[in-house]
Design a protein around this motif. Structure first.
Motif, PDB file in Angstrom:
ATOM      1  N   GLU A 103       0.819  -1.227   0.000  1.00 31.55           N
ATOM      2  CA  GLU A 103       0.000   0.000   0.000  1.00 31.55           C
ATOM      3  C   GLU A 103       0.845   1.267   0.000  1.00 31.55           C
ATOM      4  O   GLU A 103       0.608   2.194   0.777  1.00 31.55           O
ATOM      5  CB  GLU A 103      -0.981  -0.025   1.183  1.00 31.55           C
ATOM      6  N   ALA A 128      -1.284  -5.511  -6.971  1.00 32.77           N
ATOM      7  CA  ALA A 128      -2.415  -5.201  -6.082  1.00 32.77           C
ATOM      8  C   ALA A 128      -1.936  -4.961  -4.648  1.00 32.77           C
ATOM      9  O   ALA A 128      -2.457  -4.090  -3.940  1.00 32.77           O
ATOM     10  CB  ALA A 128      -3.430  -6.333  -6.123  1.00 32.77           C
ATOM     11  N   PRO A 133      -5.705   1.227  -0.977  1.00 33.72           N
ATOM     12  CA  PRO A 133      -7.133   1.068  -1.271  1.00 33.72           C
ATOM     13  C   PRO A 133      -7.642   2.289  -2.039  1.00 33.72           C
ATOM     14  O   PRO A 133      -7.278   3.420  -1.728  1.00 33.72           O
ATOM     15  CB  PRO A 133      -7.771   0.968   0.119  1.00 33.72           C
ATOM     16  N   LEU A 137      -5.133   0.069 -10.761  1.00 31.36           N
ATOM     17  CA  LEU A 137      -4.312  -1.013 -11.282  1.00 31.36           C
ATOM     18  C   LEU A 137      -4.585  -1.112 -12.773  1.00 31.36           C
ATOM     19  O   LEU A 137      -5.750  -1.007 -13.192  1.00 31.36           O
ATOM     20  CB  LEU A 137      -4.718  -2.343 -10.628  1.00 31.36           C
ATOM     21  N   TRP A 191      -7.047 -10.554  -8.764  1.00 31.30           N
ATOM     22  CA  TRP A 191      -7.357  -9.320  -8.028  1.00 31.30           C
ATOM     23  C   TRP A 191      -8.647  -9.442  -7.221  1.00 31.30           C
ATOM     24  O   TRP A 191      -8.826  -8.716  -6.237  1.00 31.30           O
ATOM     25  CB  TRP A 191      -7.473  -8.139  -8.995  1.00 31.30           C
ATOM     26  N   MET A 193     -11.459  -8.401  -8.094  1.00 35.42           N
ATOM     27  CA  MET A 193     -12.149  -7.100  -8.235  1.00 35.42           C
ATOM     28  C   MET A 193     -12.851  -7.074  -9.580  1.00 35.42           C
ATOM     29  O   MET A 193     -12.541  -7.863 -10.467  1.00 35.42           O
ATOM     30  CB  MET A 193     -11.129  -5.941  -8.244  1.00 35.42           C
ATOM     31  N   LYS A 267      -8.687  -0.571  -6.884  1.00 32.75           N
ATOM     32  CA  LYS A 267      -8.532  -1.471  -5.731  1.00 32.75           C
ATOM     33  C   LYS A 267      -9.608  -1.189  -4.682  1.00 32.75           C
ATOM     34  O   LYS A 267      -9.813  -0.032  -4.289  1.00 32.75           O
ATOM     35  CB  LYS A 267      -7.143  -1.309  -5.108  1.00 32.75           C
TER      36      LYS A 267
END
Ligand SMILES: C[S@@+](CC[C@H](N)C(=O)[O-])C[C@H]1O[C@@H](n2cnc3c(N)ncnc32)[C@H](O)[C@@H]1O
Length: 269
Positions: A103, A128, A133, A137, A191, A193, A267
């Protein structure tokens, strides 16, 4: 090292730029337009090569910082030599095991790299991991299986006609996963996501046959690696075949196109 990857020669930055960097520089701004990342922030360019995507980020995304990481020492040295922008730094590293804290970036992006990395899931997982957050990506790779990169497709078509063994070296055989559906599936799986994907198409116009042919003789990349390793008589036969096969315009120009598939996600917070 397999026979097919033996020719993936990524060291001489100027030769890479003559063959591929000239085109990755054209795709990168289109990719960033589509990515729609907020301006500012800290960016990571995974597999930065000679710095095409990093340069585009500096030019249009107003980043606070850009970190380019690549496995090739020669490429990162070359990338650094092309800029004195204090916001960017390039260093050697492995996309599958990034040497950066979790992060720590607002965006992690990558251009024309994923298919060359043995651990593709590991690379996407790492991208990732290092993004905050809400961060972006995204990556793009050439549409090899769909024949989207015409200048390569024409090269291998001629090479395979003269040397059937060349058929096994072509990128469409080596990288069958570079389809929009498979790239999306991989990103969704790794991911976890929602992702979006698109085609990015650029014109790749060569001023004349010499402009087309010379980069293949310089050895940087799979097709140039194959070409440069041919004995002189076979290289000359390939040159002649390509010169007669390629569609030339009245002024000698060779107008082709290249298509990349791009995938992006935000993300989850
Ligand atoms: C086709 S070049 C793309 C370079 C650049 N991103 C561009 O758009 O021009 C592929 C790059 O992936 C890099 N690469 C391959 N495997 C890698 C890995 N495991 N970790 C980091 N970089 C890698 C190569 O050194 C090379 O610079």
């Amino acid at each position: 090292m397999s026979e097919s990857s033996r020719h993936d020669s990524w060291q001489a930055g100027a030769n890479y730029d003559a063959y591929m960097g000239r085109w990755s520089r054209r795709v990168a701004p289109r990719f960033l337009d589509w990515l729609e990342a907020p301006e500012g922030g800290d960016w990571l360019d995974v597999g930065c090569g000679t710095g095409s995507l990093s340069a585009a980020i500096l030019g249009q995304s107003a980043p606070r910082s850009v970190t380019g990481v690549d496995a090739s020492e020669g490429f990162v040295v070359h990338a650094a030599s092309k800029t004195d922008d204090p916001r960017v730094r390039f260093r050697r590293g492995d996309a599958q095991k990034l040497d950066v804290p979790a992060e720590s970036f607002d965006a992690a992006v990558s251009g024309l790299v994923l298919n060359f990395v043995p651990g593709r899931s590991a690379m996407l997982r790492e991208m990732a991991r290092v993004v905050r957050p809400g961060g972006r990506l995204g990556f793009f790779v050439w549409d090899y299986p769909g024949g989207g990169v015409r200048f390569m497709r024409e090269f291998w078509r001629a090479a395979s006609a003269l040397d059937p063994a060349a058929q096994d070296l072509t990128e469409d055989k080596r990288f069958p996963d570079c389809t929009e559906a498979r790239l999306r599936d991989l990103a969704v799986r790794v991911w976890g996501m929602e992702v979006e994907s698109t085609a990015l198409v650029i014109d790749t116009r060569f001023a004349d046959f010499t402009d087309y042919w010379t980069p293949f003789t310089l050895g940087a990349g799979p097709a140039p690696g194959y070409c440069a390793a041919l004995p002189p008589d076979r290289r000359e036969a390939l040159r002649r075949k390509l010169e007669s096969d390629l569609p030339a315009e009245p002024d000698g120009g060779i107008a082709l196109t290249a298509r990349a598939w791009a995938v992006k996600a935000v993300k989850s917070s």
